[in-house]
Design a protein around this motif. Sequence first.
Motif, PDB file in Angstrom:
ATOM      1  N   THR A   1      -6.861  10.136   0.261  1.00  0.00           N
ATOM      2  CA  THR A   1      -7.681   9.399  -0.887  1.00  0.00           C
ATOM      3  C   THR A   1      -7.515   7.572  -0.320  1.00  0.00           C
ATOM      4  O   THR A   1      -8.611   7.112  -0.331  1.00  0.00           O
ATOM      5  CB  THR A   1      -7.169   9.493  -2.413  1.00  0.00           C
ATOM      6  OG1 THR A   1      -6.842  10.700  -2.580  1.00  0.00           O
ATOM      7  CG2 THR A   1      -7.726   8.474  -3.198  1.00  0.00           C
ATOM      8  N   VAL A   2      -6.546   7.169   0.078  1.00  0.00           N
ATOM      9  CA  VAL A   2      -6.301   5.901   0.362  1.00  0.00           C
ATOM     10  C   VAL A   2      -7.007   5.858   1.783  1.00  0.00           C
ATOM     11  O   VAL A   2      -7.791   4.745   1.887  1.00  0.00           O
ATOM     12  CB  VAL A   2      -4.851   5.378   0.593  1.00  0.00           C
ATOM     13  CG1 VAL A   2      -4.884   3.883   1.174  1.00  0.00           C
ATOM     14  CG2 VAL A   2      -4.342   5.241  -1.064  1.00  0.00           C
TER      15      VAL A   2
ATOM     16  N   VAL B   1       0.788  -1.111   0.065  1.00  0.00           N
ATOM     17  CA  VAL B   1       0.246   0.051   0.105  1.00  0.00           C
ATOM     18  C   VAL B   1       0.954   1.266  -0.121  1.00  0.00           C
ATOM     19  O   VAL B   1       0.468   2.364  -0.718  1.00  0.00           O
ATOM     20  CB  VAL B   1      -1.141  -0.003   1.222  1.00  0.00           C
ATOM     21  CG1 VAL B   1      -1.926   1.159   1.363  1.00  0.00           C
ATOM     22  CG2 VAL B   1      -1.986  -1.046   0.921  1.00  0.00           C
TER      23      VAL B   1
ATOM     24  N   THR C   1     -10.928   5.961   1.272  1.00  0.00           N
ATOM     25  CA  THR C   1     -11.400   4.759   0.405  1.00  0.00           C
ATOM     26  C   THR C   1     -11.676   3.504   1.305  1.00  0.00           C
ATOM     27  O   THR C   1     -12.585   3.173   1.394  1.00  0.00           O
ATOM     28  CB  THR C   1     -10.683   4.632  -0.842  1.00  0.00           C
ATOM     29  OG1 THR C   1     -10.547   5.720  -1.470  1.00  0.00           O
ATOM     30  CG2 THR C   1     -11.369   3.382  -1.367  1.00  0.00           C
ATOM     31  N   ALA C   2     -10.695   3.340   2.224  1.00  0.00           N
ATOM     32  CA  ALA C   2     -10.771   2.394   3.138  1.00  0.00           C
ATOM     33  C   ALA C   2     -11.767   2.622   4.308  1.00  0.00           C
ATOM     34  O   ALA C   2     -12.763   1.707   4.587  1.00  0.00           O
ATOM     35  CB  ALA C   2      -9.404   2.033   3.807  1.00  0.00           C
TER      36      ALA C   2
ATOM     37  N   THR D   1     -16.365  -3.052  -3.322  1.00  0.00           N
ATOM     38  CA  THR D   1     -15.198  -2.370  -3.830  1.00  0.00           C
ATOM     39  C   THR D   1     -15.548  -2.143  -5.326  1.00  0.00           C
ATOM     40  O   THR D   1     -15.101  -0.991  -5.905  1.00  0.00           O
ATOM     41  CB  THR D   1     -13.736  -3.299  -3.877  1.00  0.00           C
ATOM     42  OG1 THR D   1     -14.342  -4.498  -4.402  1.00  0.00           O
ATOM     43  CG2 THR D   1     -13.194  -3.342  -2.776  1.00  0.00           C
TER      44      THR D   1
ATOM     45  N   ILE E   1       0.697   4.087  -2.670  1.00  0.00           N
ATOM     46  CA  ILE E   1       0.814   5.600  -2.258  1.00  0.00           C
ATOM     47  C   ILE E   1       1.776   6.428  -2.807  1.00  0.00           C
ATOM     48  O   ILE E   1       1.641   7.463  -3.286  1.00  0.00           O
ATOM     49  CB  ILE E   1       0.468   5.765  -0.732  1.00  0.00           C
ATOM     50  CG1 ILE E   1      -0.835   5.179  -0.360  1.00  0.00           C
ATOM     51  CG2 ILE E   1       0.593   7.237  -0.389  1.00  0.00           C
ATOM     52  CD1 ILE E   1      -0.902   5.080   1.111  1.00  0.00           C
TER      53      ILE E   1
END
Length: 281
Positions: A217-218, A189, A221-222, A232, A193
Amino acid sequence: MTSDILANKKFCFVGAGAMAGAIVGGILRNKLIAPENISMIAPSDATRNKVKALYKGVVVSAAASNVLPAADVVFLAVKPQVAPEVMESIKQYLKPTGVLVVSVMAGFTVAGLETALDGKQQHRMIRTMPNTNLLAGHGCVGYSTASNVTAQDEAVVNKIFGSLGFCAKVTEMQLLGVTGLAGSGPAYVATFIEALSDAGVKNGLPRALSNKYAFHTVFGTAKLLLESDLSTLQVKEMVCSPGGTTIAGIEALEKNGLRYATMSAVNASAEKSLLMAKSKV
């Protein structure tokens, strides 16, 4: 202060590195165990001084003989390459009536732990695979158990690791998948990123600002996936307008093999974990 299932127990951490520190820090932050009921073994003066400063009230020792004989729960948190030597040196100090041993070391099976520590199987082994995100209090942990582990033993592990993120029991074979996905996952991850941020810089954003956009953003989203019933696929469809910018980006990801590369990384990590475990049986 102490949670009921953890009350009247002494906990000893063999090793005082980042993972042990993340667990102890979480325990103290969440007030699960009184600090005087926790001990940590660290051979170097520098590490002991650091631990004493970070975790007030925790007993810190250079010698296993000073703290292990009183321990009811022992966390093994040393590097795999020194683990055989460490386990050989400490097993004489474990309570002869039996203790709960929780391993956070990669590559050691339950059977391997029993062979190293417990010829008569008086001790109860739980093998875990935590990830680095425990440091942020949002980690993932998978664990498997020896046949003599009790429900109370599992409750101890669930109480501690559950306070630091997500924790689930799996079979020992499934721990390979946990290793490849969750254990190694933070590195994958972070690499993704980093690539997002690089792309932002290429398209004119300053590095610091591009990093912030990539991180949020990551993270967002999570969080959306965890806190909603959306899949998803549904999230992807929410963003991908017909003929729009995002579906063009998705096409580029598919053409360049993101999905296959990700699955291959998880598989490679899981296979390496299996090889390490076989070498230590």
